[in-house]
Scaffold this active site. Sequence first.
Site, short mmCIF file in Angstrom:
data_model
loop_
_atom_site.label_atom_id
_atom_site.label_comp_id
_atom_site.label_asym_id
_atom_site.label_seq_id
_atom_site.Cartn_x
_atom_site.Cartn_y
_atom_site.Cartn_z
N CYS A 223 0.76 -1.19 -0.08
CA CYS A 223 -0.09 -0.12 -0.13
C CYS A 223 0.70 1.32 -0.02
O CYS A 223 2.00 1.09 0.02
CB CYS A 223 -1.01 -0.01 1.32
SG CYS A 223 -1.69 -1.36 1.49
N ARG B 65 2.25 2.17 -6.86
CA ARG B 65 2.03 1.15 -5.93
C ARG B 65 0.93 0.29 -6.15
O ARG B 65 0.69 -0.75 -5.63
CB ARG B 65 2.42 1.56 -4.55
CG ARG B 65 3.50 2.12 -4.30
CD ARG B 65 3.74 2.62 -2.84
NE ARG B 65 3.89 1.82 -1.93
CZ ARG B 65 4.93 1.27 -1.48
NH1 ARG B 65 6.12 1.53 -2.02
NH2 ARG B 65 5.01 0.32 -0.36
N TRP C 278 -3.51 -1.83 -1.25
CA TRP C 278 -3.23 -2.97 -2.19
C TRP C 278 -3.79 -4.05 -1.12
O TRP C 278 -3.27 -4.54 -0.10
CB TRP C 278 -2.03 -3.17 -2.39
CG TRP C 278 -1.76 -4.48 -3.01
CD1 TRP C 278 -1.43 -5.84 -2.58
CD2 TRP C 278 -1.81 -4.63 -4.61
NE1 TRP C 278 -1.21 -6.64 -3.52
CE2 TRP C 278 -1.55 -6.26 -4.49
CE3 TRP C 278 -2.11 -4.05 -5.42
CZ2 TRP C 278 -1.57 -6.83 -5.87
CZ3 TRP C 278 -2.08 -4.57 -6.79
CH2 TRP C 278 -1.90 -6.01 -6.91
N ASN D 266 0.23 -0.45 5.94
CA ASN D 266 0.78 -1.10 4.86
C ASN D 266 1.51 -2.50 5.33
O ASN D 266 2.43 -2.58 6.23
CB ASN D 266 2.00 -0.42 3.97
CG ASN D 266 2.55 -1.26 3.07
OD1 ASN D 266 1.93 -2.06 2.43
ND2 ASN D 266 3.70 -0.78 2.46
N GLY D 267 1.07 -3.71 4.93
CA GLY D 267 1.65 -4.99 5.61
C GLY D 267 0.62 -6.08 5.48
O GLY D 267 -0.62 -5.84 5.20
N GLU E 235 10.20 -21.50 -18.81
CA GLU E 235 9.86 -20.37 -18.01
C GLU E 235 11.12 -19.54 -18.38
O GLU E 235 11.10 -18.06 -18.87
CB GLU E 235 9.54 -20.29 -16.61
CG GLU E 235 9.56 -18.92 -16.03
CD GLU E 235 8.70 -17.90 -16.62
OE1 GLU E 235 7.70 -18.39 -17.29
OE2 GLU E 235 8.58 -16.70 -16.34
N LYS F 38 10.81 -15.90 -20.63
CA LYS F 38 11.21 -14.84 -20.32
C LYS F 38 12.33 -13.99 -21.44
O LYS F 38 12.26 -12.89 -21.60
CB LYS F 38 12.09 -14.75 -19.07
CG LYS F 38 11.18 -15.00 -17.72
CD LYS F 38 10.79 -13.56 -17.44
CE LYS F 38 9.14 -13.46 -16.71
NZ LYS F 38 8.10 -14.21 -17.41
N GLU G 241 10.04 -12.71 -24.06
CA GLU G 241 8.94 -11.82 -23.75
C GLU G 241 9.69 -10.55 -23.84
O GLU G 241 9.54 -9.45 -24.33
CB GLU G 241 8.49 -11.87 -22.43
CG GLU G 241 7.46 -13.17 -22.22
CD GLU G 241 6.86 -13.29 -20.97
OE1 GLU G 241 7.69 -13.54 -20.07
OE2 GLU G 241 5.67 -13.11 -20.67
N HIS H 185 15.46 -36.21 -30.25
CA HIS H 185 14.38 -36.85 -31.16
C HIS H 185 13.84 -35.65 -32.04
O HIS H 185 12.88 -35.11 -31.89
CB HIS H 185 13.12 -37.24 -30.14
CG HIS H 185 13.54 -38.31 -29.42
ND1 HIS H 185 14.32 -39.63 -29.68
CD2 HIS H 185 13.47 -38.55 -28.09
CE1 HIS H 185 14.51 -40.37 -28.78
NE2 HIS H 185 14.07 -39.68 -27.53
N LYS I 259 -0.44 -6.99 -19.17
CA LYS I 259 0.03 -7.51 -18.08
C LYS I 259 -1.33 -8.50 -17.76
O LYS I 259 -1.01 -9.47 -16.99
CB LYS I 259 -0.15 -6.21 -16.95
CG LYS I 259 0.09 -6.86 -15.48
CD LYS I 259 1.46 -7.20 -15.35
CE LYS I 259 1.93 -8.11 -14.26
NZ LYS I 259 3.17 -8.66 -14.33
C1 BG6 Z 1 0.41 -12.63 -19.91
C2 BG6 Z 1 1.33 -11.99 -19.26
O1 BG6 Z 1 -0.50 -11.58 -20.83
O2 BG6 Z 1 -0.46 -13.47 -19.02
C3 BG6 Z 1 2.39 -13.02 -18.84
O3 BG6 Z 1 2.22 -11.21 -20.09
C4 BG6 Z 1 1.19 -14.07 -17.64
O4 BG6 Z 1 3.29 -12.50 -17.81
C5 BG6 Z 1 0.18 -14.48 -18.67
O5 BG6 Z 1 2.05 -15.13 -16.96
C6 BG6 Z 1 -0.99 -14.99 -17.54
O6 BG6 Z 1 -1.30 -13.85 -16.65
P1 BG6 Z 1 -1.91 -14.38 -15.17
O7 BG6 Z 1 -2.42 -13.09 -14.70
O8 BG6 Z 1 -3.33 -15.23 -15.53
O9 BG6 Z 1 -0.80 -15.05 -14.59
#
Ligand code: BG6
Length: 603
Positions: A2, A27, A74, A100-101, A478, A482, A485, A501, A598
């Site tokens: 927060c 935040r 938050w 906050n916490g 993953e 990364k 992405e 294979h 996001k």
């Molecule tokens: C994508 C994000 O749009 O959705 C990824 O760019 C994320 O980073 C994926 O892993 C799944 O998102 P969430 O919010 O369902 O975990």
Amino acid sequence: MCGIVGYVGPRFAAPILLDGLKRLEYRGYDSAGIAVLNQGRIEIEKCEGKLENLLAALDGRTVPGFLGLGHTRWATHGEPSQTNAHPHPDCTGRLVVVHNGIIENYASLRQELLERGHSFTSETDTEVVAHLIEEAYEGDLAEATRKALRQVRGAYAIGVFSVDEPELLVGARLFSPLVVGLGQGENYLASDIPALLPHTRRALIVEDGEVVALDRQGVRVWTLEGKEVHREPFHISWDLEAAEKGGYPHFVLKEIHEEPEAIKNALRGRLDGERLSLSEVEGLDLSQINRGCIVACGTSFYAGLVGKRLIEEWACLPMEVAIASEFRYSCPVIDPRTLVILISQSGETADTLAALRLAKERGALTLALANVMGSSITRGADRVLYLQAGPEIGVVATKTYIAELVVITLLALELARRRGLLTKGQIGEVIREVKALPSKMERVLEGEEEIARLARRYADRSSFFFIGRGVDYPTALEGALKLKEISYIHAEGYPAGELKHGPIAMLDPEVPVVALATKGAHYSKIISSIQEVRARKAQVLALATEGDEDIEADEVIYVPDTLEPLKPILSIVPWQLFAYYVARERGCDIDKPRNLAKSVTVE
Ligand code: BG6
């Protein structure tokens, strides 16, 4: 995570508080509020949703008064709502608190306060602090705050003021950030430096376990036990943008460095010593459950792959993992004896939300792992396990992935405990190691410069393989994601044993292979895979366990050893940093990669 702002001085507090809240906007928040001491009365204005809702409610009116607190929330306990928005008053309305916490023992404190006649107006953990200070108050707000906080377990940064001391602002900190801004005849309290920058660059850090009292003349600092402390102010050299990123060049790097804290936050309130206490699934009847299905997208899907392994290994519960966008079209066999686990940090991913709806239509028991309180998926699932990672501003998932791994580990342990397949001792052994991971992760982060150098050496390549076996296979996926992405380089995660294979035909000196070769059940096999790769003249960037002198590769990054099932939590960090520095070398927009969102709220 927060945002707190406080002011005491000769100017009206309200405009300063609102401006400070705006500067803490990064935040993230789901509600905002201010409290101002206006002629002997505390006036509180608070709204659900973004700050603009509060500004609209105030409609340009300036609440008069020279002492005040502001807060953006938050949510961790209690849905986002006006009732749960901070500031929170005590029973008398003569004092207010912002926080906050996470207060881990808030439930027992709340129960005791209710039994002593206090009345609560919210569902938040924060409100217990207001009532504890109310009880302890005997004319010295700083002392009452110290006394109250000595009863609290968890993490807090708080601000509090009282009608009875109209020139005093009190703050306290334990594991959540709090800074004091020093002005001329006025002083400030804030969660973070950006809120101070328009007013002063002289600041003073509040350390964990300390309580501060600000008036117009100055600041005093004590320990929680009441011992006065002298603290030298420092000069803030950051500009605003740097301050919002905590001095890091990008939110992604800041959030990778927050990962040790993310592990601690994911555990907060869920352990009693080495005993699991997952209140979110308490009383949930799992006796009829005979199989499970984890459904997720992107990085969350890879966390699901790890979860599958842990749940099947420890709880012997057959666990499928499905990509959410495929799940509905794959004629899934879902019924009331199925536990459907939906992993989504945003809680808004349309494909995962659609999977939730299908699971509920089939009468399955649904459990969501999510970071954003009150998000759509959390409102639809039968139970929710929050990641407690705080807002993740970078578009790509980093600290929320770590939090997902920790939470799914706890869930796997709980399922195994319920099914009588792990003893308390075995569970305790895993929990002891999970609690050791933050410091082990700090050691991985200390290798940042070495990883950055490695990244710069390979930043010009156009394709990578990431290979791993067992629990390292999701890490390979993953790690490759990364890199794709944020650096836009093609990368493919592959089961190490599968390379021969087909894909091995693609190897040549221009295609580096990242090999996850930490000590574990598959060590000898992954070494064989590395030899296969090197025989084709491809360069190998190996991840190895500290102390492994036998590993033969072109580059080696070391991580501390840990229990096999917990390896994914540490092993991904070097490859998050690697992707970050490759992207930096290539001048990519790391916090907002092209084409990405996001949360994808469309199918
Ligand atoms: C994508 C994000 O749009 O959705 C990824 O760019 C994320 O980073 C994926 O892993 C799944 O998102 P969430 O919010 O369902 O975990």
